[in-house]
Design a protein around this motif. Structure first.
Motif, PDB file in Angstrom:
ATOM      1  N   VAL A 240      30.705   9.383  58.425  1.00  0.00           N
ATOM      2  CA  VAL A 240      31.366   8.132  58.055  1.00  0.00           C
ATOM      3  C   VAL A 240      32.750   8.413  57.465  1.00  0.00           C
ATOM      4  CG1 VAL A 240      31.252   6.116  56.549  1.00  0.00           C
ATOM      5  CG2 VAL A 240      29.195   6.920  57.693  1.00  0.00           C
ATOM      6  N   THR A 241      32.811   9.367  56.532  1.00  0.00           N
ATOM      7  CA  THR A 241      34.091   9.692  55.901  1.00  0.00           C
ATOM      8  C   THR A 241      35.086  10.262  56.906  1.00  0.00           C
ATOM      9  OG1 THR A 241      32.648  10.405  54.113  1.00  0.00           O
ATOM     10  CG2 THR A 241      34.990  10.654  53.756  1.00  0.00           C
ATOM     11  N   MET A 242      34.591  11.169  57.746  1.00  0.00           N
ATOM     12  CA  MET A 242      35.478  11.795  58.730  1.00  0.00           C
ATOM     13  C   MET A 242      36.022  10.764  59.718  1.00  0.00           C
ATOM     14  SD  MET A 242      33.128  15.096  59.504  1.00  0.00           S
ATOM     15  CE  MET A 242      32.799  16.347  58.268  1.00  0.00           C
ATOM     16  N   SER A 243      35.141   9.879  60.196  1.00  0.00           N
ATOM     17  CA  SER A 243      35.583   8.855  61.145  1.00  0.00           C
ATOM     18  C   SER A 243      36.622   7.958  60.495  1.00  0.00           C
ATOM     19  CB  SER A 243      34.394   8.007  61.605  1.00  0.00           C
ATOM     20  OG  SER A 243      33.388   8.831  62.097  1.00  0.00           O
ATOM     21  N   ASP A 244      36.384   7.648  59.222  1.00  0.00           N
ATOM     22  CA  ASP A 244      37.306   6.835  58.456  1.00  0.00           C
ATOM     23  C   ASP A 244      38.697   7.461  58.481  1.00  0.00           C
ATOM     24  OD1 ASP A 244      36.921   4.398  57.400  1.00  0.00           O
ATOM     25  OD2 ASP A 244      36.607   5.076  55.328  1.00  0.00           O
ATOM     26  N   LEU A 245      38.707   8.788  58.268  1.00  0.00           N
ATOM     27  CA  LEU A 245      39.973   9.523  58.279  1.00  0.00           C
ATOM     28  C   LEU A 245      40.671   9.395  59.625  1.00  0.00           C
ATOM     29  CD1 LEU A 245      39.044  12.825  56.415  1.00  0.00           C
ATOM     30  CD2 LEU A 245      40.667  11.075  55.669  1.00  0.00           C
ATOM     31  N   MET A 246      39.864   9.286  60.693  1.00  0.00           N
ATOM     32  CA  MET A 246      40.437   9.190  62.030  1.00  0.00           C
ATOM     33  C   MET A 246      40.694   7.739  62.431  1.00  0.00           C
ATOM     34  SD  MET A 246      38.253  12.087  63.975  1.00  0.00           S
ATOM     35  CE  MET A 246      39.152  11.856  65.474  1.00  0.00           C
ATOM     36  N   GLY A 247      40.474   6.826  61.486  1.00  0.00           N
ATOM     37  CA  GLY A 247      40.798   5.437  61.752  1.00  0.00           C
ATOM     38  C   GLY A 247      39.694   4.636  62.428  1.00  0.00           C
TER      39      GLY A 247
ATOM     40  N   GLY B 232      17.420  10.573  45.499  1.00  0.00           N
ATOM     41  CA  GLY B 232      18.640  10.481  44.709  1.00  0.00           C
ATOM     42  C   GLY B 232      19.874  10.427  45.591  1.00  0.00           C
ATOM     43  N   VAL B 233      19.661  10.110  46.879  1.00  0.00           N
ATOM     44  CA  VAL B 233      20.772  10.005  47.814  1.00  0.00           C
ATOM     45  C   VAL B 233      21.074   8.524  48.009  1.00  0.00           C
ATOM     46  CG1 VAL B 233      21.510  10.432  50.184  1.00  0.00           C
ATOM     47  CG2 VAL B 233      20.098  12.098  49.006  1.00  0.00           C
ATOM     48  N   HIS B 234      22.238   8.078  47.528  1.00  0.00           N
ATOM     49  CA  HIS B 234      22.497   6.636  47.567  1.00  0.00           C
ATOM     50  C   HIS B 234      23.463   6.228  48.668  1.00  0.00           C
ATOM     51  CE1 HIS B 234      20.092   6.196  44.090  1.00  0.00           C
ATOM     52  NE2 HIS B 234      20.862   6.966  43.355  1.00  0.00           N
ATOM     53  N   MET B 235      24.166   7.146  49.267  1.00  0.00           N
ATOM     54  CA  MET B 235      25.141   6.871  50.325  1.00  0.00           C
ATOM     55  C   MET B 235      26.004   5.651  49.983  1.00  0.00           C
ATOM     56  SD  MET B 235      23.433   8.331  53.642  1.00  0.00           S
ATOM     57  CE  MET B 235      22.415   7.178  54.477  1.00  0.00           C
ATOM     58  N   GLN B 236      26.583   5.719  48.786  1.00  0.00           N
ATOM     59  CA  GLN B 236      27.259   4.554  48.239  1.00  0.00           C
ATOM     60  C   GLN B 236      28.437   4.052  49.083  1.00  0.00           C
ATOM     61  OE1 GLN B 236      26.610   5.336  44.336  1.00  0.00           O
ATOM     62  NE2 GLN B 236      25.802   3.273  44.181  1.00  0.00           N
ATOM     63  N   ASN B 237      29.144   4.970  49.727  1.00  0.00           N
ATOM     64  CA  ASN B 237      30.348   4.526  50.451  1.00  0.00           C
ATOM     65  C   ASN B 237      30.096   4.280  51.932  1.00  0.00           C
ATOM     66  OD1 ASN B 237      29.806   7.144  50.872  1.00  0.00           O
ATOM     67  ND2 ASN B 237      31.924   7.863  50.802  1.00  0.00           N
ATOM     68  N   VAL B 238      28.812   4.157  52.293  1.00  0.00           N
ATOM     69  CA  VAL B 238      28.483   3.964  53.700  1.00  0.00           C
ATOM     70  C   VAL B 238      28.114   2.502  53.951  1.00  0.00           C
ATOM     71  CG1 VAL B 238      26.925   4.657  55.550  1.00  0.00           C
ATOM     72  CG2 VAL B 238      27.609   6.309  53.816  1.00  0.00           C
ATOM     73  N   PRO B 239      28.868   1.812  54.842  1.00  0.00           N
ATOM     74  CA  PRO B 239      28.517   0.433  55.156  1.00  0.00           C
ATOM     75  C   PRO B 239      27.218   0.370  55.964  1.00  0.00           C
ATOM     76  CG  PRO B 239      30.739   0.972  55.889  1.00  0.00           C
ATOM     77  CD  PRO B 239      30.080   2.247  55.547  1.00  0.00           C
ATOM     78  N   THR B 240      26.399  -0.644  55.685  1.00  0.00           N
ATOM     79  CA  THR B 240      25.120  -0.764  56.396  1.00  0.00           C
ATOM     80  C   THR B 240      24.937  -2.183  56.903  1.00  0.00           C
ATOM     81  OG1 THR B 240      24.078  -1.242  54.279  1.00  0.00           O
ATOM     82  CG2 THR B 240      23.884   1.010  55.092  1.00  0.00           C
ATOM     83  N   ALA B 241      24.054  -2.342  57.893  1.00  0.00           N
ATOM     84  CA  ALA B 241      23.691  -3.667  58.382  1.00  0.00           C
ATOM     85  C   ALA B 241      22.255  -3.608  58.877  1.00  0.00           C
ATOM     86  CB  ALA B 241      24.628  -4.107  59.495  1.00  0.00           C
TER      87      ALA B 241
END
Lengths: 118, 287, 133
Positions: free
Chosen positions: A66-73, A93-102
């Motif tokens: 997710v972060t890497m793709s974000d970097l690539m736009g 204890g893994v919250h994946m806080q910055n990952v959008p979900t649906a």
């Protein structure tokens, strides 16, 4: 084993339907970034409906994607995480806080469109 | 039991019993049992003492004692009735035997103590076991009842679901609530869940921790969780305890929460009954 | 103690077979889907630790029966380098491999009972139990 990545307009659709081992996960990460680069996609939906186990390693790979793709736009939305998987991740204890979900693929696409319009 | 002692006890059983009954009656003043009718109290005492004497000759016959204990339990008498009663019975008996026997040597004395203990102890043990067995049964029933109280999930509108939480939340229940919540969100395809904690009396760090975990799990499966029903005192404790709830939306009431749920799902409530317009019409017509 | 079986961890794919085995057993024992996922994930973490740090080890599975409950007992042991600082590895976010650092403390939260024994240079044994609810 490779995970197929489908292209739909400027979106990429991925449905993971195998029990992910580390190697497959890493290769998927490379493949997806490659595809984003080649296709210039602006949004990615990764559907995890048929995934019944995500441990801390796979979670890290997904979070990194997710972060890497974000970097690539390209915005990434994870969809269809099963309740059992979600609870296990929370326990880990893994919250994946910055990952959008649906909830599902459909709502994932709606969410992507909303985010890209903004 | 040695024959000599046994004879002393059995031959004078009436006297011992009378002494014991007197002592028990004395004790009763200002006691928990004072609300029980004297008749019932005395008849129960008599039955009690008869059972104790019966156990000298038939120490293995526990059915009678069990039946007696069950009656006391059903009457709702406290355990201390039995333990206190047997305690004083032991004292009375030892006193009696000592006054009856001529020699009061140390060896003899300790022998008497042991004999009476061997007689009374098993009875205490058995009755206490009965009592605790009864308690354990009650506790397990209550636990079951509490589990059945687990939170229901109410789909109020397409994509919007409400989960009212009621009562104290412990770890076991929290896990169950989370499972219900997530399964329900999937089943009803809800984009927004309103978790209502109006009915939760105390929100401490542990409860807050469980609520936060549930909200995060809801986010992972792709929905939004709004915490509603935060009363002033709850808001105070949350802040005083240093719990960080800033990462997910909270609202003071279910109504406000529902409002934002509608906003998230791109909807709004439209008033069909245009009474407000009527009011302006009336005011206009007065001009 | 009834059924006992084990999976050796040598290749990366063994991690997947180890957790599949655990899931199967949990299912047969009557665990719910959520607990099945918890057990499988815990095994996955333990197996990965073996693979990453010891390279060779095994995971044992046991069904344990007590008076009023049944459960699954997972034992992961290896003869690897062992753990230097037992306190540190149980801290959330501590990792020597660049992972999330959720492994061992995560396993503790996923299961009902957790025990870690390790001697530097000799190896590590982790025992974890989950009871059927």
């Amino acid at each position: 084993m490779r995970i197929p990545i489908l292209k739909l307009h400027n979106y990429l659709l991925v449905s993971i339907q195998v029990d992910l081992d580390d190697q497959t996960a890493i290769r998927f990460q490379e493949d997806l970034l490659d595809k984003i680069h080649k296709s210039g996609a602006t949004g990615v939906v990764i559907d995890l409906t048929s995934v019944d186990i995500i441990d801390s390693f796979i979670a890290k790979v997904l979070g990194d994607v997710v972060t890497m793709s974000d970097l690539m736009g390209a915005k990434v939305v994870l969809t269809g995480i099963q309740p059992a998987v979600a609870m296990t991740l929370i326990d880990l204890g893994v919250h994946m806080q910055n990952v959008p979900t649906a909830l599902n693929l459909e709502q994932g696409l709606i969410k992507l469109r909303q985010e890209l319009e903004e | 039991m040695p024959e000599v002692l046994r004879r002393i006890v059995l031959e004078h059983s009436d006297e011992v019993a009378a002494k014991w009954l007197k002592e028990i009656a004395e004790k009763r003043k200002g006691d928990y049992t004072s609300s029980i009718s004297t008749e019932l109290y005395e008849s129960t005492n008599r039955e009690f003492v008869n059972n104790i004497f019966a156990s000298i000759d038939h120490p293995d016959e526990i059915a009678k004692l069990d039946a007696f204990a069950e009656r006391i339990i059903n009457l709702g008498w406290p355990l201390s009735y039995i333990t206190d009663g047997l305690q004083s019975f032991r004292r009375v008996t030892i006193d009696f035997i000592l006054t009856e026997s001529s020699s009061v040597e140390t060896v003899e004395f300790s022998k008497i103590l042991t004999v009476v203990d061997d007689w009374v102890e098993p009875i205490i043990k058995q009755l206490v076991n009965q009592y605790s067995g009864n308690w354990e049964h009650t506790v397990s029933l209550q636990r079951l009842a509490l589990q059945e109280l687990s939170a229901p999930l109410i789909p109020v509108m397409e994509n919007i679901t409400i989960m009212p939480l009621i009562g104290t939340i412990d770890t076991e229940r929290a896990k169950q609530i989370m499972e219900n919540l997530l399964e329900g969100v999937m089943k009803h395809n809800s984009e927004v869940v309103l978790m209502d904690i109006t009915g939760v009396p105390v929100v401490d760090t542990m409860v807050a921790h469980h609520i936060i975990q549930a909200a995060e799990a809801v986010r992972l499966i792709g929905a939004t969780c709004i915490l509603v029903g935060i009363r002033p005192e709850i808001a105070q404790t949350i802040v005083n305890l240093g719990i960080d709830l800033s990462n997910f939306p909270t609202k003071s009431s279910l109504r406000k929460g529902f409002q934002s749920a509608l906003e998230i799902t791109n909807r709004e409530i439209v008033n069909l009954d245009n009474s407000t317009n009527d009011m302006t019409d009336i005011l206009d017509s007065l001009k | 103690m009834e059924i006992k079986s084990c999976v050796k961890i040598r290749k990366e794919w063994d991690i997947v077979s180890a957790r599949q085995m655990g899931r199967e057993m949990a299912k047969e024992l009557g665990f719910g889907t959520v607990d099945q996922a918890r057990i499988a994930t815990a095994i996955s973490e333990l197996a990965r630790n073996i693979y990453l740090y010891a390279e060779d080890g095994q995971i044992d599975y046991e069904v344990i029966t007590e008076v009023n409950r049944r459960g699954i007992k997972i034992t992961a042991h290896d003869n690897g380098p062992g753990i230097e600082d037992l306190g540190r590895v149980m801290e959330d976010g501590y990792s020597t491999s660049g992972g999330l650092g959720a492994g061992l403390p995560g396993v503790k939260r996923l299961m009902n009972h957790f025990d870690l024994q390790s001697e530097p240079g000799k190896g590590t044994t982790v025992t974890a139990i989950k009871w059927v609810r």
